[in-house]
Design an enzyme around this catalytic site. Structure first.
Site, PDB file in Angstrom:
ATOM      1  N   ASP A 394       3.786 -32.292  28.987  1.00 18.06           N
ATOM      2  CA  ASP A 394       3.677 -31.088  28.153  1.00 18.06           C
ATOM      3  C   ASP A 394       2.618 -31.339  27.077  1.00 18.06           C
ATOM      4  OD1 ASP A 394       4.309 -28.644  27.008  1.00 18.06           O
ATOM      5  OD2 ASP A 394       6.068 -29.403  25.935  1.00 18.06           O
ATOM      6  N   GLU A 397      -2.817 -29.682  26.157  1.00 17.98           N
ATOM      7  CA  GLU A 397      -4.057 -28.870  25.993  1.00 17.98           C
ATOM      8  C   GLU A 397      -5.172 -29.671  25.348  1.00 17.98           C
ATOM      9  OE1 GLU A 397      -0.922 -27.880  25.121  1.00 17.98           O
ATOM     10  OE2 GLU A 397      -0.744 -26.835  27.032  1.00 17.98           O
ATOM     11  N   ASP A 477       5.452 -21.274  26.886  1.00 18.87           N
ATOM     12  CA  ASP A 477       6.465 -20.709  25.989  1.00 18.87           C
ATOM     13  C   ASP A 477       6.440 -19.186  25.985  1.00 18.87           C
ATOM     14  OD1 ASP A 477       7.058 -23.318  25.516  1.00 18.87           O
ATOM     15  OD2 ASP A 477       5.998 -23.424  23.595  1.00 18.87           O
TER      16      ASP A 477
HETATM   17  C1  GLC Z   1       6.806 -27.073  24.179  1.00 16.99           C
HETATM   18  C2  GLC Z   1       7.097 -26.726  25.627  1.00 16.99           C
HETATM   19  C3  GLC Z   1       8.545 -26.411  25.813  1.00 16.99           C
HETATM   20  C4  GLC Z   1       9.368 -27.616  25.336  1.00 16.99           C
HETATM   21  C5  GLC Z   1       9.025 -27.968  23.900  1.00 16.99           C
HETATM   22  C6  GLC Z   1       9.700 -29.260  23.467  1.00 16.99           C
HETATM   23  O1  GLC Z   1       7.007 -25.952  23.381  1.00 16.99           O
HETATM   24  O2  GLC Z   1       6.284 -25.682  26.079  1.00 16.99           O
HETATM   25  O3  GLC Z   1       8.829 -26.118  27.149  1.00 16.99           O
HETATM   26  O4  GLC Z   1      10.730 -27.321  25.449  1.00 16.99           O
HETATM   27  O5  GLC Z   1       7.633 -28.127  23.754  1.00 16.99           O
HETATM   28  O6  GLC Z   1       9.313 -30.323  24.249  1.00 16.99           O
END
Ligand code: GLC
Length: 786
Positions: A394, A397, A477
């Site tokens: 995650d 970017e 998100d």
């Molecule tokens: C980011 C991700 C989300 C995750 C969060 C905590 O917002 O997009 O899916 O739950 O981080 O890791």
């Protein structure tokens, strides 16, 4: 405004064009500028422009050198050249490029004034004819059809994005044009900078694409069908490989399941409430102080044991491992210490470590553009990969907190040492859009190294063209609203058209919290999307299927179960996708071209593989009946098995999601199991829906290994004057499947039906004829006589 300035800076004003023969194409010179067109295959042209005559290094993050070096045979013409499929015309006076098919129909043509330059920035201008529609570009928001809009490619952490937010997480500079005179074509700009695509938004009739710097290097990919374009785009950038079979199951996530006990409770509740489940996700709180590659020992005292216990019940764990490594020197935090010692972290222009806040607080960032850094990163999974089945990359970017740009400064220094790039330093402005993909690549390759025969499972949030080789993805998100449920359908469809066949949206919506009704409706649709994962933000309501009333649980269970029963079909689609590059979830027109102009609103319709069509209500909130229009007559209702009218009305009932089967489908299904790890009890089912081009495919293997035995078999059917013939092709591959018998159900059957030596059963009201065969590994014909 910028375009106006650029107008004054036209470069291509010098006379004289010379064509020099180049292997597999042609080079056209005008003044200092060189236009190079190379036919990689008869249908794929690479177009490179060197305004000052010097081409930049020939290297790419998206397309491997071995693919870029392919050449098709071309025949020179006075104004260009031709391939077996295309004719390339270059206007000598303007260097305008027009590509037609061999019958002279225009596939893609430059607009007047095809290239504008402004310093390092360039704009390519092409005709945007009436009647063409544009798709792909990854998971961008807005309407499904990109026509009339403008988009920027810049990977962005877009928490709580809205229906028009741009850019968001991914940059896939590939557009698919459908509906043009010469058929569908694709346009892939292989430039990693902050590029943009404008589909007639700023200028009517002009498709403009550009970037602030970087190579002028794009690919024109001819069809004529959209499917041929997508397959060829994935010939260039890679096919999404067959995932482990468990990835096709139902996946339960939340930010975060806070402890070992909570995870066991979720697994237990799933079993108690009869919800089939394959995966529970561990979000950042399973770690010690949000530090990647650590575990919070108080909350998760024995992760391996937890993983093993769950595994014995058919459930796997996927864990998050974000790329930001806590800047924690002298604390015994191995990822920092080893990364620092190996020189793996990004630096500021002055050579100091770049440190910035993300989940762990101050963090450092691996330089994934270095093969050595990727190898180091991959090694961090040692130990973890023993029990955890897959990993979640995650924030890649990359997301940076406490800064308006949400990412790192553009002058952060990368030191590329990878693929066929010359080792060199590069600014973050160049690397930004590929950073997340190279993060996923490092994870993928690392897992492969640790377990060479296991299919790696990685999920990435950021992507560039080609990320499908390394990871599945999700749309980040999103929010809990009917608008976002609708948006997710176009995002997943466009991701599939962009090569990313395996994608999902957070079912229920991440931000906000779904109402029970929204969650139920989203679960129903999610069950027919490639990656099926419920996920919700911290402090959001509980969104496990059993969280609301027994009525909601029953409906959710019905759809999750439907997914599990369809596993043999889904898996065969997955395997075909891995070979051909077709999306798993497709716009209806992908296989049924007439549906580009459907007779009713298909904004919430899609197909799963070619044979199942989901027609969700365009606006369920209205409670009003809506029209369903199928691609042709003769389709069947999936739930009842009965033939349905080509055009009919449906109500947006909570417990019904209209799903239809193409006439001519042989649909493999299996008895219900509580996870993909459970061996189904009973025969394999083959549901035959007679119609034209009648066939089905079986594909099976152990579900996990890369090089193990496989099983593949084609089955066809033909309606005969006497009844129906079912032909089993000879099975290829040595894998021995779980089924010993095959239960055949023929739908839309009226009257008697006999099969020599086999007892048949008729159900008059369901209009079926059923019988059970021994498994049919060899070629065999079964005659059903009325
Ligand atoms: C980011 C991700 C989300 C995750 C969060 C905590 O917002 O997009 O899916 O739950 O981080 O890791």
């Amino acid at each position: 405004m910028r375009m106006l300035v650029a107008l004054c800076l036209l470069l291509w004003t010098l006379p004289a064009v010379a064509q020099t023969p180049a292997s597999g194409g042609g080079e056209f010179v005008r003044g200092a500028a060189v236009l190079r067109i190379t036919a990689l295959t008869p249908e794929i042209l690479r177009v490179q422009i060197a305004p000052q005559g010097r081409f930049p290094e020939d290297a790419s993050w998206a397309i491997p050198a071995s693919v870029r070096s392919r050449r098709a045979t071309v025949t020179p013409r006075t104004d260009g050249f031709e391939t077996a499929a295309l004719v390339v015309h270059v206007d000598p006076a303007t260097l305008r490029l027009t590509v037609t098919d061999r019958a002279g129909k225009t596939i893609a043509a430059d607009a007047a004034d095809p290239l504008r330059l402004e310093g390092d920035a360039f704009t390519l201008r092409k005709a945007l004819p009436l009647g063409e529609h544009y798709f792909a570009l990854g998971d961008k928001t807005g309407p499904f059809d990109r026509r009339g809009a403008s988009y920027v490619n810049w990977n962005t952490d877009a928490f709580g994005y809205e229906g028009t937010t741009d850019p968001i997480y991914k940059s896939i500079p590939f557009a698919l044009s459908v509906g043009g005179a010469g058929g569908a074509y694709g346009l892939f700009l292989d430039n990693t900078r902050r590029s943009w695509f404008d589909f007639g938004h700023r200028e009517e009739g002009v498709l403009a694409i550009g970037a602030p710097a970087g190579p002028i290097d794009y690919y024109l990919i001819a069809g004529p069908t959209p499917a041929e374009v997508v397959r060829r785009y994935t010939d260039l950038t890679g096919k999404a490989p067959l995932p482990p079979r468990w990835a096709l199951g139902y996946q339960q996530s939340r930010y975060s399941y806070m402890s070992d006990a909570e995870v066991r409770d979720i697994a237990g509740k799933a079993r108690e409430s009869g919800i089939p489940l394959d995966v529970i996700w561990l979000d950042i709180d399973f770690q010690d102080r949000n530090r990647p590659f650590t575990t919070n020992a108080a909350a998760y005292p024995d992760l391996k044991r937890l993983a093993a216990d769950l595994r014995s019940t058919g459930i796997r764990l996927v864990a998050i491992t974000d790329l930001h490594i806590a800047a924690a020197p002298d604390q015994g935090y191995a990822p920092y210490d080893s990364g620092k010692a190996g020189g793996h972290f990004l630096t500021n222009p002055d050579g100091s470590l770049y440190v910035a806040p993300v989940w762990p607080g101050p963090a450092v960032f691996p330089d994934f553009t270095r093969a050595a850094t990727r190898a180091w990163w991959g090694g961090l999974y040692k130990g973890l990969a023993d029990g955890i089945a897959g990993f979640w990359n995650d924030m890649n970017e990359p997301a940076i907190f406490e800064t308006p740009s949400k990412t790192m400064p553009l002058d952060i220094v990368h030191r590329i040492d990878s693929d066929d790039f010359a080792p060199r330093s590069a600014s973050h402005a160049e690397i930004h859009n590929v950073y997340g993909m190279e993060n996923a690549r490092a994870t993928h390759d690392g897992l492969l190294k640790l377990q060479p025969d296991a299919r790696p499972f990685v999920m990435t949030r950021a992507a560039y063209a080609g990320a499908q080789r390394y990871a599945v993805t999700w749309t980040g998100d999103n929010s809990s609203s009917p608008e976002h449920l609708r948006l997710s359908v176009q995002q997943l469809l466009n991701l599939g058209l962009s090569g990313m066949a395996w994608s999902g949206a957070d079912v229920g919506g991440f931000v906000g919290g779904a109402s029970p009704e929204l969650l139920t409706r989203w679960v129903a649709i999610g069950a027919f999307t490639p990656i099926f994962r419920v996920h919700v933000t911290k402090d959001g309501p509980r969104t496990e299927p059993w969280a609301d009333s027994p009525e909601h649980l029953a409906i959710r269970r019905k759809f999750i179960e439907a997914r599990y029963r369809l596993l043999p079909y889904l898996y065969a689609v997955a395997e075909e996708t891995a070979r051909a590059g077709d999306p798993v979830m497709r716009p209806v027109w992908y296989d049924y071209p007439s549906q580009l102009a459907p007779a009713c609103d298909q904004s919430m319709s899609f197909t799963l593989g070619r044979d199942l069509l989901v027609a969700a209500p365009p606006r369920y909130e209205t409670g009003r009946a809506y029209d369903v229009c199928l691609p042709s007559a003769g389709w069947y209702d999936y739930w009842s098995g009965l033939p349905v009218a080509e055009k009919h009305k449906e109500m947006p009932a909570l417990d019904r999601l209209p799903v239809y089967v193409r006439p001519g489908t042989i649909l493999p299904r299996q008895p219900l199991a509580r996870s993909t790890a459970e061996v189904p009890q009973g025969p394999l089912e083959l549901h035959v829906y007679p119609g034209p081009d009648c066939h089905g495919a079986l594909y099976w293997d152990d579900g996990a290994s890369l090089h193990g035995a496989t099983l593949r078999q084609e089955i066809t059917c033909t309606v005969t004057p006497q009844g129906l013939t079912l032909d089993f092709g000879k099975r290829a591959g040595a894998y021995r499947p779980w089924w010993k018998e095959i239960a055949v159900t023929i739908h839309g059957w009226d009257g008697d039906g006999r099969v020599k030596g086999i007892r048949t059963t008729r159900d008059v009201s369901a209009r079926t004829l059923s019988f059970t065969l021994k498994d049919q590994p060899g070629a065999k014909r079964i005659e059903i006589v009325r």
